[in-house]
Design a protein around this motif. Structure first.
Motif, short mmCIF file in Angstrom:
data_model
loop_
_atom_site.label_atom_id
_atom_site.label_comp_id
_atom_site.label_asym_id
_atom_site.label_seq_id
_atom_site.Cartn_x
_atom_site.Cartn_y
_atom_site.Cartn_z
N ARG A 218 12.86 -38.42 14.69
CA ARG A 218 12.38 -39.75 15.02
C ARG A 218 11.91 -39.73 16.47
O ARG A 218 12.39 -38.94 17.29
N SER A 219 10.95 -40.58 16.78
CA SER A 219 10.40 -40.59 18.14
C SER A 219 10.03 -42.00 18.54
O SER A 219 9.61 -42.82 17.71
N PHE A 220 10.19 -42.27 19.84
CA PHE A 220 9.81 -43.55 20.43
C PHE A 220 9.03 -43.27 21.71
O PHE A 220 9.33 -42.32 22.44
N GLU A 221 8.04 -44.10 21.95
CA GLU A 221 7.22 -43.96 23.15
C GLU A 221 6.76 -45.33 23.61
O GLU A 221 6.41 -46.19 22.79
N ILE A 222 6.77 -45.55 24.91
CA ILE A 222 6.28 -46.80 25.47
C ILE A 222 5.56 -46.48 26.78
O ILE A 222 5.99 -45.58 27.53
N GLY A 223 4.45 -47.18 27.03
CA GLY A 223 3.70 -46.83 28.22
C GLY A 223 2.81 -47.95 28.73
O GLY A 223 2.62 -48.99 28.09
N LEU A 224 2.27 -47.70 29.91
CA LEU A 224 1.35 -48.63 30.56
C LEU A 224 0.10 -47.86 30.95
O LEU A 224 0.18 -46.75 31.50
N GLN A 246 11.33 -40.70 23.90
CA GLN A 246 12.61 -40.18 23.43
C GLN A 246 12.41 -39.64 22.01
O GLN A 246 11.92 -40.35 21.13
N ASN A 247 12.75 -38.37 21.81
CA ASN A 247 12.63 -37.73 20.51
C ASN A 247 13.98 -37.18 20.08
O ASN A 247 14.71 -36.62 20.90
N ALA A 248 14.30 -37.33 18.82
CA ALA A 248 15.55 -36.79 18.28
C ALA A 248 15.25 -36.03 17.00
O ALA A 248 14.46 -36.48 16.17
N LEU A 249 15.85 -34.85 16.85
CA LEU A 249 15.74 -34.05 15.64
C LEU A 249 17.13 -33.76 15.13
O LEU A 249 18.06 -33.50 15.91
N TRP A 250 17.29 -33.77 13.82
CA TRP A 250 18.56 -33.39 13.23
C TRP A 250 18.31 -32.63 11.92
O TRP A 250 17.19 -32.58 11.43
N SER A 251 19.36 -32.00 11.38
CA SER A 251 19.21 -31.01 10.31
C SER A 251 18.19 -29.97 10.74
O SER A 251 17.30 -29.58 9.98
N VAL A 252 18.33 -29.51 11.98
CA VAL A 252 17.31 -28.65 12.58
C VAL A 252 17.27 -27.29 11.89
O VAL A 252 18.30 -26.65 11.68
N THR A 253 16.07 -26.86 11.51
CA THR A 253 15.87 -25.53 10.95
C THR A 253 15.03 -24.66 11.87
O THR A 253 14.87 -23.47 11.63
#
Length: 300
Positions: A218-224, A246-253
């Motif tokens: 999942r990823s989130f981004e905010i900017g100006l 902010q990025n998150a990875l799980w069940s990483v292969t």
């Protein structure tokens, strides 16, 4: 120096396409593309010990049919640009082993993959606001071939053993124009990456090995964003953008022994163009990453 390799790569790609875009029909802008690619990679290592970067030559061929259509229409006060698509393809990899004749290398397990995907994106213009939602669903079946050699990590799956999986992605991006020069934007997305050929060797840990699951993110981004003219002198151009993510990875292969990864940071980009034909570009970023070893599958 131990661990260096020479890689010789040759790629053949053939593409045939067809487009149909009638002027009097904004709902129809059809594109059909059929492509074939064949990549042959020869790897030579300066260290041929079994646990090092030993030579792993491999050849990968891929056939892909892509069909997309773009429709432009309005619904109330909303202007829409809708893109829908379909992908169907096959992929084959071979990586002959130097330790076992007729088998693929344990470092590059191989076989056949059949896959299909559908996707949909819609750019919606609502005054000064642009919203772009997107969806993608894909399914695949990997069939193991010539991976039974009991090399490092144990034997692979039997010939003809099939591994099927499906997954989806969903995302939303937004951009709002505050005035003539400033805009704010952001994105949020969730995605699933399906297993690849390399994951076949995790069969040594059992057909339900955790690493053969799909990788999730999942990823989130905010900017100006700023874009203006005559900022300092008449005729100059100034642009800059500030982004936090902010990025998150799980069940990483992607990495062995790692279950979860979190990456977050910020980035600044700026450019200035003077009317006397000189330019300045500045980029800076700060990134931090944290990870966790194998634990039960859960979201960060």
């Amino acid at each position: 120096v131990d661990g260096l390799v020479d890689r010789d790569s040759r790629n053949l790609t053939v593409i045939a396409g067809y487009e149909f875009n009638p002027i009097d029909n904004p709902l129809l802008n059809l594109e059909v593309r059929l492509s074939f690619s064949d990549e042959d990679v020869e790897v030579t290592s300066n260290d041929d010990t079994f646990n090092s970067l030993s030579p792993v030559d491999h050849e990968t061929s891929r056939t892909l049919l892509q069909i997309t259509n773009e429709s432009i229409f309005s619904f109330g006060q909303v202007s829409n640009t809708l893109v829908a698509g379909l992908e169907i393809g096959t992929e084959t990899r071979e990586a002959p082993s130097e330790q076992a004749e007729g088998q693929n290398s344990t470092a590059a397990p191989s076989g056949d993959k059949d896959f299909a995907a559908v996707f949909l994106t819609n750019e919606m213009l609502i005054g000064d606001l642009i919203l772009t939602p997107g969806l993608r669903y894909e399914t695949q079946t990997i069939t193991s071939q010539d991976n039974e050699f009991a090399g490092f990590g144990g034997p692979g799956p039997e010939d003809g053993e099939e591994f099927s999986d499906d997954g989806g992605s969903i995302g939303l991006s937004a951009r709002y124009q505050l005035n003539d020069t400033f805009a704010v934007f952001g994105t949020a997305a969730y995605s699933e990456n399906l297993p690849i050929f390399d994951d076949l060797r995790t069969f040594a840990n059992g057909p339900e090995a955790e690493i053969f699951n799909k990788e999730k993110a999942r990823s989130f981004e905010i900017g100006l964003n700023y874009a203006g003219e005559s900022a300092f002198v008449e005729g100059d151009t100034l642009k800059f953008e500030v982004v936090a993510f902010q990025n998150a990875l799980w069940s990483v292969t992607s990495y062995s022994g790692i279950d979860r990864i979190e990456i977050y940071g910020a980035e600044v980009e700026a450019s200035y163009s003077h009317p006397t034909n000189w330019d300045v570009d500045v980029n800076a970023y700060l990134v931090r990453a944290e990870y966790a070893t194998i634990v039960p599958d859960e979201v960060l």
